[in-house]
Design a protein around this motif. Sequence first.
Motif, PDB file in Angstrom:
ATOM      1  N   LEU A  21       0.625  -1.220   0.210  1.00 18.15           N
ATOM      2  CA  LEU A  21      -0.544  -0.226   0.161  1.00 18.15           C
ATOM      3  C   LEU A  21       0.836   1.135   0.217  1.00 18.15           C
ATOM      4  CD1 LEU A  21      -2.952  -0.763   2.665  1.00 18.15           C
ATOM      5  CD2 LEU A  21      -3.051  -0.706  -0.371  1.00 18.15           C
ATOM      6  N   GLN A  22       1.818   1.393   0.913  1.00 18.27           N
ATOM      7  CA  GLN A  22       2.830   2.258   1.117  1.00 18.27           C
ATOM      8  C   GLN A  22       3.527   2.643  -0.623  1.00 18.27           C
ATOM      9  OE1 GLN A  22       5.624   2.275   3.675  1.00 18.27           O
ATOM     10  NE2 GLN A  22       5.382   4.196   5.076  1.00 18.27           N
ATOM     11  N   ARG A  23       4.083   1.412  -1.176  1.00 17.23           N
ATOM     12  CA  ARG A  23       4.944   1.394  -2.358  1.00 17.23           C
ATOM     13  C   ARG A  23       4.836   1.715  -3.750  1.00 17.23           C
ATOM     14  NH1 ARG A  23      10.132   1.245   0.232  1.00 17.23           N
ATOM     15  NH2 ARG A  23       9.949   0.348   2.674  1.00 17.23           N
ATOM     16  N   GLU A  24       3.007   0.402  -3.512  1.00 14.48           N
ATOM     17  CA  GLU A  24       3.045  -0.047  -4.933  1.00 14.48           C
ATOM     18  C   GLU A  24       2.045   0.564  -5.769  1.00 14.48           C
ATOM     19  OE1 GLU A  24       5.595  -1.865  -7.052  1.00 14.48           O
ATOM     20  OE2 GLU A  24       6.443  -2.050  -4.893  1.00 14.48           O
ATOM     21  N   ILE A  25       0.400   1.293  -4.503  1.00 11.55           N
ATOM     22  CA  ILE A  25      -0.205   1.531  -4.750  1.00 11.55           C
ATOM     23  C   ILE A  25      -0.359   2.868  -5.903  1.00 11.55           C
ATOM     24  CG2 ILE A  25      -2.826   1.773  -4.073  1.00 11.55           C
ATOM     25  CD1 ILE A  25      -2.390  -0.590  -4.131  1.00 11.55           C
ATOM     26  N   LYS A  26      -0.422   3.809  -6.633  1.00  8.02           N
ATOM     27  CA  LYS A  26      -0.275   4.547  -6.864  1.00  8.02           C
ATOM     28  C   LYS A  26      -1.838   5.497  -7.053  1.00  8.02           C
ATOM     29  CE  LYS A  26       3.740   3.734  -8.005  1.00  8.02           C
ATOM     30  NZ  LYS A  26       5.029   4.223  -6.853  1.00  8.02           N
ATOM     31  N   ASP A  27      -3.018   4.526  -6.571  1.00  8.08           N
ATOM     32  CA  ASP A  27      -3.952   5.808  -6.895  1.00  8.08           C
ATOM     33  C   ASP A  27      -4.409   6.730  -5.796  1.00  8.08           C
ATOM     34  OD1 ASP A  27      -6.376   6.832  -6.958  1.00  8.08           O
ATOM     35  OD2 ASP A  27      -7.353   4.688  -6.383  1.00  8.08           O
ATOM     36  N   PRO A  28      -3.865   7.740  -6.246  1.00  5.80           N
ATOM     37  CA  PRO A  28      -4.564   9.108  -4.664  1.00  5.80           C
ATOM     38  C   PRO A  28      -5.433   8.836  -4.025  1.00  5.80           C
ATOM     39  CG  PRO A  28      -4.693   9.866  -7.228  1.00  5.80           C
ATOM     40  CD  PRO A  28      -4.730   8.510  -7.057  1.00  5.80           C
ATOM     41  N   SER A  29      -6.667   8.254  -4.659  1.00  6.69           N
ATOM     42  CA  SER A  29      -8.010   7.989  -3.709  1.00  6.69           C
ATOM     43  C   SER A  29      -7.927   7.537  -2.227  1.00  6.69           C
ATOM     44  CB  SER A  29      -8.941   8.049  -4.229  1.00  6.69           C
ATOM     45  OG  SER A  29      -8.978   6.223  -5.304  1.00  6.69           O
ATOM     46  N   VAL A  30      -6.585   6.272  -2.099  1.00  6.25           N
ATOM     47  CA  VAL A  30      -6.555   5.749  -1.490  1.00  6.25           C
ATOM     48  C   VAL A  30      -5.806   6.719  -0.172  1.00  6.25           C
ATOM     49  CG1 VAL A  30      -4.960   3.502  -0.697  1.00  6.25           C
ATOM     50  CG2 VAL A  30      -5.870   3.479  -2.409  1.00  6.25           C
ATOM     51  N   GLY A  31      -5.392   7.670  -0.712  1.00  6.40           N
ATOM     52  CA  GLY A  31      -4.499   8.517   1.130  1.00  6.40           C
ATOM     53  C   GLY A  31      -3.552   8.061   1.812  1.00  6.40           C
ATOM     54  N   PHE A  32      -4.176   8.017   2.841  1.00  8.72           N
ATOM     55  CA  PHE A  32      -3.320   7.702   4.002  1.00  8.72           C
ATOM     56  C   PHE A  32      -3.864   6.535   4.974  1.00  8.72           C
ATOM     57  CE2 PHE A  32      -1.043   8.328   8.770  1.00  8.72           C
ATOM     58  CZ  PHE A  32      -0.045   7.982   7.792  1.00  8.72           C
ATOM     59  N   LEU A  64     -11.279   3.275   0.905  1.00  5.70           N
ATOM     60  CA  LEU A  64     -12.039   1.933   0.914  1.00  5.70           C
ATOM     61  C   LEU A  64     -12.570   1.206   0.291  1.00  5.70           C
ATOM     62  CD1 LEU A  64     -11.946  -0.076   4.074  1.00  5.70           C
ATOM     63  CD2 LEU A  64     -14.134   0.759   3.925  1.00  5.70           C
ATOM     64  N   HIS A  65     -13.331   2.447  -0.837  1.00  6.08           N
ATOM     65  CA  HIS A  65     -13.879   1.761  -1.741  1.00  6.08           C
ATOM     66  C   HIS A  65     -12.669   1.956  -3.014  1.00  6.08           C
ATOM     67  CE1 HIS A  65     -16.259   1.516  -5.079  1.00  6.08           C
ATOM     68  NE2 HIS A  65     -15.649   1.967  -6.400  1.00  6.08           N
ATOM     69  N   ALA A  66     -11.584   2.703  -3.036  1.00  3.02           N
ATOM     70  CA  ALA A  66     -10.005   2.507  -3.950  1.00  3.02           C
ATOM     71  C   ALA A  66      -9.290   1.298  -3.498  1.00  3.02           C
ATOM     72  CB  ALA A  66      -9.486   3.220  -3.449  1.00  3.02           C
ATOM     73  N   LEU A  67      -9.013   0.913  -2.426  1.00  5.43           N
ATOM     74  CA  LEU A  67      -8.692  -0.743  -1.557  1.00  5.43           C
ATOM     75  C   LEU A  67      -9.569  -1.833  -2.009  1.00  5.43           C
ATOM     76  CD1 LEU A  67      -8.033   0.416   2.000  1.00  5.43           C
ATOM     77  CD2 LEU A  67      -6.045   0.115  -0.119  1.00  5.43           C
ATOM     78  N   PHE A  73      -5.145  -6.773  -7.411  1.00  4.51           N
ATOM     79  CA  PHE A  73      -3.483  -6.459  -7.189  1.00  4.51           C
ATOM     80  C   PHE A  73      -2.385  -6.368  -5.821  1.00  4.51           C
ATOM     81  CE2 PHE A  73      -0.163  -3.534  -6.927  1.00  4.51           C
ATOM     82  CZ  PHE A  73       0.533  -3.192  -7.273  1.00  4.51           C
ATOM     83  N   VAL A  74      -3.364  -6.182  -4.986  1.00  7.61           N
ATOM     84  CA  VAL A  74      -2.962  -7.128  -3.944  1.00  7.61           C
ATOM     85  C   VAL A  74      -1.963  -7.682  -3.621  1.00  7.61           C
ATOM     86  CG1 VAL A  74      -2.871  -6.049  -1.402  1.00  7.61           C
ATOM     87  CG2 VAL A  74      -3.210  -4.520  -2.168  1.00  7.61           C
ATOM     88  N   ARG A  75      -3.423  -8.679  -3.748  1.00  3.78           N
ATOM     89  CA  ARG A  75      -3.513 -10.262  -3.668  1.00  3.78           C
ATOM     90  C   ARG A  75      -2.704 -10.932  -4.483  1.00  3.78           C
ATOM     91  NH1 ARG A  75      -6.937 -14.879  -5.153  1.00  3.78           N
ATOM     92  NH2 ARG A  75      -6.446 -16.160  -3.796  1.00  3.78           N
ATOM     93  N   SER A  76      -1.357  -9.879  -4.918  1.00  5.31           N
ATOM     94  CA  SER A  76      -0.910 -10.731  -6.418  1.00  5.31           C
ATOM     95  C   SER A  76       0.270 -10.471  -6.389  1.00  5.31           C
ATOM     96  CB  SER A  76      -1.417 -10.717  -8.257  1.00  5.31           C
ATOM     97  OG  SER A  76      -0.856  -9.704  -8.201  1.00  5.31           O
ATOM     98  N   GLU A  77       0.697  -9.204  -5.854  1.00  9.75           N
ATOM     99  CA  GLU A  77       1.508  -8.510  -4.870  1.00  9.75           C
ATOM    100  C   GLU A  77       1.710  -9.727  -3.555  1.00  9.75           C
ATOM    101  OE1 GLU A  77       4.473  -6.617  -6.096  1.00  9.75           O
ATOM    102  OE2 GLU A  77       2.830  -7.151  -7.597  1.00  9.75           O
ATOM    103  N   LEU A  78       1.106  -9.770  -3.096  1.00  8.38           N
ATOM    104  CA  LEU A  78       1.496 -10.986  -1.451  1.00  8.38           C
ATOM    105  C   LEU A  78       1.298 -11.368  -1.871  1.00  8.38           C
ATOM    106  CD1 LEU A  78       0.794 -11.146   1.220  1.00  8.38           C
ATOM    107  CD2 LEU A  78      -1.228 -11.535   0.407  1.00  8.38           C
TER     108      LEU A  78
END
Length: 122
Positions: A21-32, A64-67, A73-78
């Motif tokens: 989430l910190q390094r790979e997700i580029k979607d700005p709507s994810v937020g902090f 949360l919607h963006a997540l 993607f997160v699952r495949s990276e995991l």
Amino acid sequence: MNGSRRERIQGEIKKIISDILQREIKDPSVGFVTVTSVELSGDLRHAKVFVSIFDDKEKQAESLHALEKATGFVRSELGKRIRLRHVPELVFKFDESIEHGDHINKLLKQLHENEDEDKDER
């Protein structure tokens, strides 16, 4: 399944997803977003990922919607980073415990301020 093994895997998944989430997700709507905990099912096939989002309610819902959209993607990276027979299905959940704790702290602070005012009036 051994409870300590599941706890170790939960900790590892938490660390990996935090990194993704910190390094790979580029979607700005994810937020902090902060991963607060991970709960694995007994068979390790399902994981609830609890997240804390520091923003107003509208931005929290947007994050949360963006997540949820990025779950695949997160699952495949995991799956690339952890050695498990089956990569668990991920479900992101909002962790309200931090917000709840913050609310309690504000109430306690307010209570102490009121007590101090009562002492000053005497």
